[in-house]
Structure formats: C-alpha cells, structure tokens
Scaffold this active site. Structure first.
Site, PDB file in Angstrom:
ATOM      1  N   ASP A   1      -5.900 -29.129 -26.532  1.00 20.88           N
ATOM      2  CA  ASP A   1      -4.488 -29.340 -26.832  1.00 20.88           C
ATOM      3  C   ASP A   1      -4.094 -30.042 -27.811  1.00 20.88           C
ATOM      4  OD1 ASP A   1      -1.710 -29.649 -26.353  1.00 20.88           O
ATOM      5  OD2 ASP A   1      -1.951 -29.827 -24.062  1.00 20.88           O
TER       6      ASP A   1
ATOM      7  N   GLU B   1      -0.952 -31.665 -19.135  1.00 22.84           N
ATOM      8  CA  GLU B   1      -0.669 -30.447 -19.991  1.00 22.84           C
ATOM      9  C   GLU B   1      -1.884 -29.547 -19.855  1.00 22.84           C
ATOM     10  OE1 GLU B   1       2.741 -32.631 -22.495  1.00 22.84           O
ATOM     11  OE2 GLU B   1       0.632 -32.306 -23.538  1.00 22.84           O
TER      12      GLU B   1
ATOM     13  N   ASP C   1       7.746 -28.121 -19.826  1.00 21.81           N
ATOM     14  CA  ASP C   1       6.608 -28.901 -20.739  1.00 21.81           C
ATOM     15  C   ASP C   1       7.680 -29.769 -21.452  1.00 21.81           C
ATOM     16  OD1 ASP C   1       5.087 -29.552 -22.916  1.00 21.81           O
ATOM     17  OD2 ASP C   1       4.994 -27.687 -23.504  1.00 21.81           O
TER      18      ASP C   1
ATOM     19  N   LYS D   1       9.008 -38.715 -27.301  1.00 23.13           N
ATOM     20  CA  LYS D   1       7.918 -38.920 -26.349  1.00 23.13           C
ATOM     21  C   LYS D   1       6.761 -39.842 -26.525  1.00 23.13           C
ATOM     22  CE  LYS D   1       4.515 -35.466 -24.416  1.00 23.13           C
ATOM     23  NZ  LYS D   1       4.151 -33.977 -24.233  1.00 23.13           N
TER      24      LYS D   1
END
Length: 606
Positions: free
Chosen positions: A170, A148, A9, A71
């Site tokens: 999420d 994810e 992850d 990211k």
C-alpha cells in the site's frame, strides 16, 4: 433493516467513502459526481470554508489559505493557520470527514452517524486516537479503526474465499504500508505489518517539483521558491506529469505566464522523461525494500509462500514501483482491485459486519452466497508497547504484530526503598532504550505502602482494543490502590477542545448547507437562462413585442449576476438571482409553451 455504517478511507491526497448495499460494497459518489474527494481544505479571504474539489481548484489563487496532506500531521502538536485562527490536524481532518458524511447522507437519503475509518497500518496509538477524535468532531460515531491494508484484504477476500496468503503493498499519497495476510474460510488474519509513515506520492511529487524549479532556474535565472502562486501551479503540474508518466514515456509541462519580471511574463515549457523521473525517485522506491522483507520475516514466510500481491494506493500505478514489487516477490501484482477505492470498500465491509448486514461472499467453488457476519477479521498491532524501567530500559509488554484485541499484565516492583509513588512511562517502538521510542503517555500511581525496594508488587496491565487504542492500568497489590488511563498523549485534544471543535463544525455545517442552496439557485438560473435563449432564437418572433421585451429584460437581469465569478458572489447576489430567476420564469412562461410545442412538432415530424 440494519443500521448503516459507512466505510471511510481518510487519505493523504484523496479520500473515499463506501457503503454495503445488497451484500456488496458500493462507492458513494460525492456532490460533484466523483468517486474520490481531494483531501484539501481552504479558507477564502471572505471567511468561507471550502472542502474537496472546490478547495483544490482555487489553490493557485489562494495558496496561503489552502491546506493539503494534513494526514501527515495527525497525532502531532501542529497548529495550522486556517481562516481566522490556528487549528489542529484533527479539526482539519474533521472537515474532510464532514464532507464525506454529508455526501453519504445525500446519496443514501437519510442521516448517517456511524462509520469505520481506516488508517495506515503503521499509525501509532496517538495517530489512531487523533483519527477517532476527528471523526467525533465531524459528528461520526467511529465504530472501528482498521488498518488500510487490512481493509483492502477485506475487499479482496469478499470475492476470493479460497485459503491463501497475500501481501498488501500500500503506497498512498503520504504513507507506505505492507501487510502479510492469511485468508481462510470466513477468516482474514493479519500475520504481520510494517511500513513507513513518511513515504508516499507526495514525496514523488516533491522530487519532480524540485527538478522543474531547478531546470526553470537554469533556463531563466529565476527562483520560484518564494512565489507561492507559481509554486502551487508547479506542484499541480508535477502531480499531473507523474500521473502521465505512468502510461507515457514523456510528459510535457507547459505553464504560460508562470511569473513576471521587468521584461514581461515568463512561461515554463519543459519536458520530463520517464527515465529521468525514475532516476529522481529511485531511492524512494528502494525504501520499500526493508518494510517488505521485515513483514515477510515477521510472518515467518518467504515470498515463495505468497499466492498474490495486492497493490493499493494511487502511487502503485508508477511503473518502477510495480517492477520493484515483481523483483521483491517474483509475482505479477494483481490488478483485480481499484487501488483508489478498495480501502473504502473494505471499510464498508467491516461496517456492514458490525451492523449485522448480510454479506455476499464467494466460496471455494466461486458461487456467491448471502451470509451474516461471515468474515472474521483478526488484525495486529504494528508497533511494540513498553514501559520504562530502571536504567531507562524499554521493557516490552506487547510485541509488534500481536493479534488484536490483546490483554497483558506483568508484575514490577520499586527501584528505591520506601518509595510511595511510581511513574508509569508508556512507550511505543522497537528500540531497547526508552529515550529512542515514542512516548505515548505517562501517569502516576501514588499511595504505595512504604517498604524496602523490591518488596512492593505493582501489576501493570495493557489492554489493546480492536481499534489499536491502548488502556493502561497499574495496581499496588499490597494496598489495592489502582490507577488507569486510556492513553491520550499531549498531542491529542482535551475534551474542552473537542467540544469547541464540534461546535465549530456545526457552524460550518450551516454554512455548507447555505452554499449548497446557493449552488442550486445558480444551477437552476443557468439552466433557465440557457432554455430561454434557445426559445427566443426559435420562437421570439411569435411573441408580441411587449412580452418579448419583458423576457429579454428579465433574462438580462439574470445574466448580469451569472457573469460574475462564483467566488465574487455574495449572499445578497444569490437572493437577487433567485428573485430574477422567478421573474424570468413568470415572464417567459408563454414563450416556453410555444418553444415546447415547436419541439414536440419537430419530434413528431422527425
């Protein structure tokens, strides 16, 4: 024995790795003994590269050289000053992946080359390709890119085999995704996904940072915005306060000696209540409404059809977020999964499936069983894929939420008579006009047979693989001429840059190995010095004076180096420390023998 495919992850704030062991996903601890690794990279003034916790710890004293939340820039053309030159987000992300890879190898005791890496469900094709490139630079064969929320559902579905529809909500450090997923006997099918790539914990932190800076300015008339070191301390304090407010009604921010004026040092002493924090971030929480409703509508269900809501990402610990989920779904969110770890665990499950490992799966009766390749994963594409046609229209070929992999072709023709070339402009997004969507690639098909407009037949084919990465082909059915590309938008790295980045990563791997060796020397020296001090206190008088002087002299030589700050120690210091430790080990051998005998006698008498 099956090959090892680790699950990663790669997060905005923290990253995590896991591996399948005896059919179950197990979190891989990092070298520092923690279960997650800060997604932070730093370059010191001495040219050293730091990754993870050590990078995060020195951020206050090296704010300019510390990079976080990279990211959020994946798939862009950004270049970030990092050490001696500017680097791409892929290169910075590769440094985090390299750290996770090295920690996995230490944990498993053998080299690791294959991985499944997760991305936000709403990442576009360019961002997914950038993530694959980062893995390649880090020396990883990226077997699969998965979403994810889907990974979280995999981790959940391993223990809950009964048929049900679930929502995965999420909210991570930098992105928000919601997916509607159907779990059946051995099948996990994503029905729809939606999200916001610029909504996450970083945004909640920023609201608190701005509040603290504003309050401080009102109290002191000092603007902290241009003080990099002070702002880094405030950012760290804001993140800590946000975490505290998940369980407490009030958080206190105390930052002594935050800045300096002509009148002396100035301290920050402020408090933030949960209600203030909720007012500051109410609009951020409200921004999750639309993606939730869109995902439900696209799946063709209502909230009443859901069996469970899974919370993923550290930001879902915020009480206002949990209350919003209850309002939207009428369900109490499930607490059965660790929101920081379940995505990596799901990636490890997928990795185990790809490697042919046996999974330990819960059936309808709750009994576990070992089974090979038990779970079939059916994921979807988050955004529609189109090409530009006459009038600047985005003509859709693959609709969002289409199950992967997907193949689609359509016949087009020329817009002008005797046209011998067409440009294929590939787009991603939901808007009807090309200009309003994201360009993810362009290429030309030449050599079309001259003919009046509308006569040539050009077949455009889209192939979207299980990673959500697109291959586009165009063929003139009259001449047979064809052109095909795997979409790589201008923000992705050309091959020569990838190769250079791989060489740089290998150079840093040597530096990392040296650093690990230095830390081992440091740890052993500290342990030896501590033992010798205890032995001198207990048994020093039993040694002859000359031997005692030798031990104290060698101990002082070790202590002189240990008293230096870690970041000040150079390569030659570690060499001297190793030599001094060996000298101390030799001179203290008689003393340590006496010490161990005395400890043994005490143990027996006790």
């Amino acid at each position: 024995m099956s090959e090892t495919v680790i699950g990663i992850d790669l997060g905005t704030t923290n990253s995590c790795a896991a591996v399948l062991e005896q059919g179950k996903p197990v979190i891989i601890p990092n070298a520092e003994g923690e279960r997650t690794t800060p997604s932070v990279v730093a370059f010191t003034r001495l040219g050293e590269r730091l990754v993870g916790e050590v990078a995060k710890r020195q951020a206050v004293t090296n704010a300019e050289g510390t990079i976080s939340s990279i990211k959020r820039r994946m798939g862009t053309e950004a270049r970030i000053q990092a050490g001696d030159r500017k680097r791409t987000p892929q290169e910075i992300s590769a440094m985090i992946l390299s750290k996770l890879k090295a920690d996995a190898e230490d944990y498993l005791g053998h080299p690791v080359s294959d991985a499944v890496i997760t991305v936000p469900a709403y990442f576009n094709d360019t961002q997914r390709q950038a993530t694959k490139d980062a893995g390649r630079i880090a020396g990883l064969n990226v077997r699969r890119i998965i979403n994810e929320p889907t990974a979280a559902a995999l981790a959940y579905g391993l223990d809950h085999g009964e048929p049900q529809k679930i929502m995965v909500y999420d909210l991570g450090g930098g992105t928000f995704d919601v997916s509607i997923i159907e779990i059946g006997e051995g099948v996990i099918e994503v029905l729809s996904t939606c999200g916001d790539n610029h909504l996450g914990g970083d945004d909640f932190d920023l609201r608190l940072v701005n509040y603290l800076v504003s309050e401080f300015r009102q109290q002191t008339k000092i603007n902290l915005q241009k003080d990099l070191a002070a702002m880094q301390r405030v950012r760290e304090a804001a993140e800590k306060a946000k975490i505290e407010l998940s369980t407490a009604k009030i958080a206190y921010v105390s930052l002594p000696f935050l800045t300096q004026t002509r009148n002396g040092p100035v301290h920050m002493e402020l408090s933030v209540t949960r209600s203030t924090f909720e007012q500051l971030t109410r609009d951020l929480v409200e921004r999750t409404n639309l993606p939730v409703q869109t995902a439900l509508n696209d799946a063709g269900i209502s909230a009443r059809d859901l069996s469970r809501v899974l919370l993923v990402g550290g930001s879902t610990r915020i009480p206002a977020v949990q209350e919003k989920v209850r309002q939207l779904t009428g369900l109490q969110p499930s607490r059965g999964l660790n929101p920081d770890e379940c995505v990596a665990q799901g990636a490890a499950v997928q990795g185990g499936t790809l490697a042919g490992a046996a999974l330990s799966v819960a059936g309808r009766n709750g009994m576990e069983r070992q089974s090979r390749n038990e779970i079939l994963l059916l994921d979807v594409t988050p955004l529609s894929l189109s090409i530009e046609t006459v009038g600047g229209v985005a003509t859709r070929l693959i609709a969002r939420n289409s199950t992967l992999p997907v193949h689609y072709s359509q016949i087009f023709t020329t817009a002008s008579s005797f046209q011998t070339m067409v440009e294929i402009h590939v787009l991603q997004g939901e808007r009807p006009m090309a200009r309003d969507n994201k360009t993810i690639g362009r290429f030309r098909l030449t050599g079309i047979k001259r003919a009046p407009r509308g006569v040539p037949q050009i077949e455009v084919t889209f192939d979207l693989d299980t990673n959500g990465i697109l291959k586009v082909g165009a063929k003139d059915l009259g001449t047979g001429r064809a052109q095909e590309i795997t979409i790589a938008a201008s923000s992705n790295l050309p091959e020569e840059e990838i190769q250079q980045a791989i060489r740089d990563a290998q150079a840093y791997a040597a530096q990392d190995a040296e650093r690990k060796e230095h830390l081992q020397i440091l740890h052993e020296a500290e342990t030896l010095a501590t033992q010798c001090k205890s032995a001198l206190t207990m048994c020093g008088k039993e040694l002859d004076r000359a031997a005692c002087r030798r031990v104290k002299g060698d101990l002082a030589a070790v202590d002189r180096i240990l008293h230096k700050r870690l970041e000040k120690l150079k390569r030659e210091d570690f060499q001297r420390l190793g030599d001094a430790s060996r000298a101390l080990e030799g001179s203290s051998a008689p003393l340590m023998a006496l010490y161990e005998q005395k400890l043994e006698r005490q143990g027996q008498s006790g």
